[in-house]
Design a protein around this motif. Structure first.
Motif, PDB file in Angstrom:
ATOM      1  N   ARG A 252       0.850  -1.190   0.000  1.00 40.21           N
ATOM      2  CA  ARG A 252       0.000   0.000   0.000  1.00 40.21           C
ATOM      3  C   ARG A 252       0.888   1.243   0.000  1.00 40.21           C
ATOM      4  NH1 ARG A 252      -5.239  -1.883   1.725  1.00 40.21           N
ATOM      5  NH2 ARG A 252      -4.978  -3.944   2.602  1.00 40.21           N
ATOM      6  N   PRO A 253       0.433   2.292  -0.665  1.00 37.66           N
ATOM      7  CA  PRO A 253       1.252   3.511  -0.697  1.00 37.66           C
ATOM      8  C   PRO A 253       1.335   4.168   0.682  1.00 37.66           C
ATOM      9  CG  PRO A 253      -0.870   3.881  -1.747  1.00 37.66           C
ATOM     10  CD  PRO A 253      -0.802   2.424  -1.425  1.00 37.66           C
ATOM     11  N   ALA A 254       2.466   4.778   0.937  1.00 36.28           N
ATOM     12  CA  ALA A 254       2.663   5.484   2.206  1.00 36.28           C
ATOM     13  C   ALA A 254       1.946   6.834   2.163  1.00 36.28           C
ATOM     14  CB  ALA A 254       4.151   5.706   2.450  1.00 36.28           C
ATOM     15  N   LEU A 255       1.576   7.304   3.321  1.00 36.65           N
ATOM     16  CA  LEU A 255       0.981   8.621   3.456  1.00 36.65           C
ATOM     17  C   LEU A 255       2.115   9.624   3.633  1.00 36.65           C
ATOM     18  CD1 LEU A 255      -1.770  10.222   4.310  1.00 36.65           C
ATOM     19  CD2 LEU A 255      -0.761  10.030   6.562  1.00 36.65           C
ATOM     20  N   SER A 256       2.024  10.768   2.990  1.00 35.46           N
ATOM     21  CA  SER A 256       3.047  11.792   3.187  1.00 35.46           C
ATOM     22  C   SER A 256       2.380  13.130   3.460  1.00 35.46           C
ATOM     23  CB  SER A 256       3.963  11.900   1.970  1.00 35.46           C
ATOM     24  OG  SER A 256       3.260  12.412   0.870  1.00 35.46           O
TER      25      SER A 256
ATOM     26  N   LEU B  16       7.119  14.291   5.932  1.00 34.08           N
ATOM     27  CA  LEU B  16       6.989  13.135   6.812  1.00 34.08           C
ATOM     28  C   LEU B  16       6.211  12.040   6.108  1.00 34.08           C
ATOM     29  CD1 LEU B  16       5.948  15.192   9.925  1.00 34.08           C
ATOM     30  CD2 LEU B  16       8.214  14.302   9.426  1.00 34.08           C
ATOM     31  N   TYR B  17       6.587  10.807   6.351  1.00 32.99           N
ATOM     32  CA  TYR B  17       5.915   9.653   5.765  1.00 32.99           C
ATOM     33  C   TYR B  17       5.409   8.758   6.874  1.00 32.99           C
ATOM     34  CZ  TYR B  17       8.296  11.215   1.585  1.00 32.99           C
ATOM     35  OH  TYR B  17       8.746  11.966   0.542  1.00 32.99           O
ATOM     36  N   GLY B  18       4.239   8.197   6.670  1.00 34.00           N
ATOM     37  CA  GLY B  18       3.663   7.282   7.648  1.00 34.00           C
ATOM     38  C   GLY B  18       2.885   6.192   6.943  1.00 34.00           C
ATOM     39  N   LEU B  19       2.321   5.307   7.714  1.00 36.13           N
ATOM     40  CA  LEU B  19       1.533   4.223   7.152  1.00 36.13           C
ATOM     41  C   LEU B  19       0.243   4.777   6.569  1.00 36.13           C
ATOM     42  CD1 LEU B  19       1.924   1.567   9.968  1.00 36.13           C
ATOM     43  CD2 LEU B  19       3.089   1.639   7.773  1.00 36.13           C
ATOM     44  N   GLY B  20      -0.108   4.288   5.406  1.00 41.83           N
ATOM     45  CA  GLY B  20      -1.352   4.696   4.775  1.00 41.83           C
ATOM     46  C   GLY B  20      -2.518   3.848   5.259  1.00 41.83           C
TER      47      GLY B  20
ATOM     48  N   SER C 106      -4.648   3.984  10.805  1.00 43.73           N
ATOM     49  CA  SER C 106      -5.040   5.371  11.040  1.00 43.73           C
ATOM     50  C   SER C 106      -3.932   6.162  11.732  1.00 43.73           C
ATOM     51  CB  SER C 106      -6.309   5.421  11.891  1.00 43.73           C
ATOM     52  OG  SER C 106      -6.067   4.834  13.150  1.00 43.73           O
ATOM     53  N   GLY C 107      -2.811   5.512  12.070  1.00 41.08           N
ATOM     54  CA  GLY C 107      -1.733   6.188  12.778  1.00 41.08           C
ATOM     55  C   GLY C 107      -1.107   7.323  11.994  1.00 41.08           C
ATOM     56  N   GLY C 108      -0.814   7.082  10.731  1.00 40.48           N
ATOM     57  CA  GLY C 108      -0.214   8.122   9.900  1.00 40.48           C
ATOM     58  C   GLY C 108      -1.151   9.302   9.693  1.00 40.48           C
TER      59      GLY C 108
END
Length: 80
Positions: free
Chosen positions: A14-18, A26-30, A34-36
């Protein structure tokens, strides 16, 4: 790469959230995590404030007003 990963794990990457915060990206889990998203929203709210000028508050103070005038609330001995 995606096909290879899907064949190995049974899942697709899955694509990362930025998001940006001040001068940083910043990049987080997509999704479905729901953390990112939560971190991105919190930082977007904070970006409107000059955090360098904020003063710390006591984390035990739920309203952020400073020391209580009520004896015993801040751990002060009653009758002092």
């Amino acid at each position: 790469m995606r096909l290879l990963q899907r064949l190995r794990t049974g899942r697709e990457a899955r694509p990362a959230l930025s998001t940006t915060y001040r001068d940083y990206t910043l990049y987080g889990l997509g999704l479905p995590s729901s953390g990112g998203i939560a971190v991105a929203e919190a930082l977007n709210l904070l970006e409107a404030y000059d955090t360098a000028t904020l003063t710390p508050v006591d984390p035990r103070d739920p309203v952020g007003r400073g020391p209580s005038r009520d004896p015993g609330v801040d751990g002060a001995a009653v009758g002092k």
